[in-house]
Design an enzyme around this catalytic site. Structure first.
Site, PDB file in Angstrom:
ATOM      1  N   LYS A  80       0.823  -1.147   0.052  1.00  0.00           N
ATOM      2  CA  LYS A  80       0.181  -0.071  -0.123  1.00  0.00           C
ATOM      3  C   LYS A  80       0.930   1.035   0.212  1.00  0.00           C
ATOM      4  CE  LYS A  80      -2.074  -0.984   4.080  1.00  0.00           C
ATOM      5  NZ  LYS A  80      -1.214  -1.929   4.476  1.00  0.00           N
ATOM      6  N   ARG A 116      -9.026   0.966   9.859  1.00  0.00           N
ATOM      7  CA  ARG A 116      -8.597  -0.480  10.274  1.00  0.00           C
ATOM      8  C   ARG A 116      -9.590  -1.442  10.933  1.00  0.00           C
ATOM      9  NH1 ARG A 116      -2.717   0.765   9.403  1.00  0.00           N
ATOM     10  NH2 ARG A 116      -1.610  -1.415   9.965  1.00  0.00           N
ATOM     11  N   ARG A 167      12.201  -6.077   5.007  1.00  0.00           N
ATOM     12  CA  ARG A 167      11.971  -4.631   4.723  1.00  0.00           C
ATOM     13  C   ARG A 167      13.190  -4.045   5.446  1.00  0.00           C
ATOM     14  NH1 ARG A 167       6.231  -2.328   5.138  1.00  0.00           N
ATOM     15  NH2 ARG A 167       6.317  -2.674   7.500  1.00  0.00           N
ATOM     16  N   ARG A 183      12.234  -1.923  10.903  1.00  0.00           N
ATOM     17  CA  ARG A 183      10.990  -1.334  11.948  1.00  0.00           C
ATOM     18  C   ARG A 183      11.038  -2.053  12.990  1.00  0.00           C
ATOM     19  NH1 ARG A 183       5.848   0.434   8.694  1.00  0.00           N
ATOM     20  NH2 ARG A 183       4.939  -0.684  10.129  1.00  0.00           N
ATOM     21  N   ARG A 226       0.240  -8.870  14.133  1.00  0.00           N
ATOM     22  CA  ARG A 226      -0.275  -7.823  13.162  1.00  0.00           C
ATOM     23  C   ARG A 226      -0.911  -8.463  12.260  1.00  0.00           C
ATOM     24  NH1 ARG A 226       4.925  -5.086  11.001  1.00  0.00           N
ATOM     25  NH2 ARG A 226       3.534  -3.674   9.754  1.00  0.00           N
TER      26      ARG A 226
END
Ligand code: AMP
Length: 216
Positions: A17, A93, A132, A164, A175
């Protein structure tokens, strides 16, 4: 030019996204509103709101609806959003946030033109998130799919890249659980309102083109 310009990007963390929001932002000038980025900026600034959010984010849990709702309301009310359109990335969300959003949009005389759902298999998500690499300048790389030219250094500014804190395997699992329990019901919510456009892994290479073609 995209004719439909007020968009929601829906999809699991790591579904792409943010990357595609950046593409549309640079091509079209659309305002990219990422609640995750806004929260991380609050944490970096040391604000009271950031302190409240930090712990929840590190655990992979949702930050309270009124906090994120307030941040989004302030952004949506800007002249830039009115003029150029916006992409909501990571908001809503859950159903309560969606209801909050549509009330807010009604009050501001705005509407959503399309909800783009990024449909990516869970194995691919886990690999993407675990690979990532982020930079403080906003650059995002991936060890597996899009490695930086020099190991662990940002191609854009040369700074050291970092992972992160919520991209570690335990938090990623949490998550993804939160996504399927709380966020996935939004897919039916928006399918029923006729706004949903789905983009799957098989047409991934054509995502940007598809965004232009399907939304234009
Ligand atoms: P993201 O960058 O979108 O993956 O978001 C990172 C984290 O910020 C999430 O795991 C949540 O803890 C928090 N967050 C982002 N957006 C929201 C939201 N709309 N509602 C609640 N928490 C959020």
């Amino acid at each position: 030019m995209l004719k439909k310009k007020n968009l929601i990007f829906l999809g699991a963390p790591g579904a792409g996204k943010g990357t595609f929001s950046d593409v549309l932002q640079s091509r079209e000038g659309i305002v990219h509103i990422s609640t995750g980025d806004l929260l991380r900026a609050e944490i970096a600034s040391g604000s009271e709101l950031g302190k409240q959010a930090a712990n929840l984010i590190e655990q992979g849990k949702l930050v309270p609806d009124d906090i994120v709702g307030g941040m989004v309301a302030a952004k949506l009310a800007t002249a830039e959003c009115e003029e150029k359109g916006f992409i909501l990335d990571g908001f809503p969300r859950n159903i309560a946030q969606a209801e909050m959003l549509h009330k807010l949009l009604d009050e501001q005389g705005k509407k959503i033109d399309a909800v783009v759902c990024f449909d990516v298999p869970e194995e691919a998500i886990v690999k993407r998130l675990s690979g990532r690499l982020n930079c403080k300048c906003g650059g995002v790389f991936n060890k597996f799919y899009f490695p930086p030219k020099k190991e662990n250094l940002c191609d854009k500014c040369g700074a050291e890249l970092f992972q992160r804190p919520d991209d570690n395997p335990d938090t990623v699992r949490e998550r993804l659980g939160v996504y399927s329990e709380k966020t996935m019901p939004l897919i039916d919510f928006y399918r029923n309102s006729g706004l949903l456009v789905s983009i799957t892994e098989t047409n991934r290479d054509k995502i940007v083109e598809a965004l232009y073609r399907e939304l234009a």
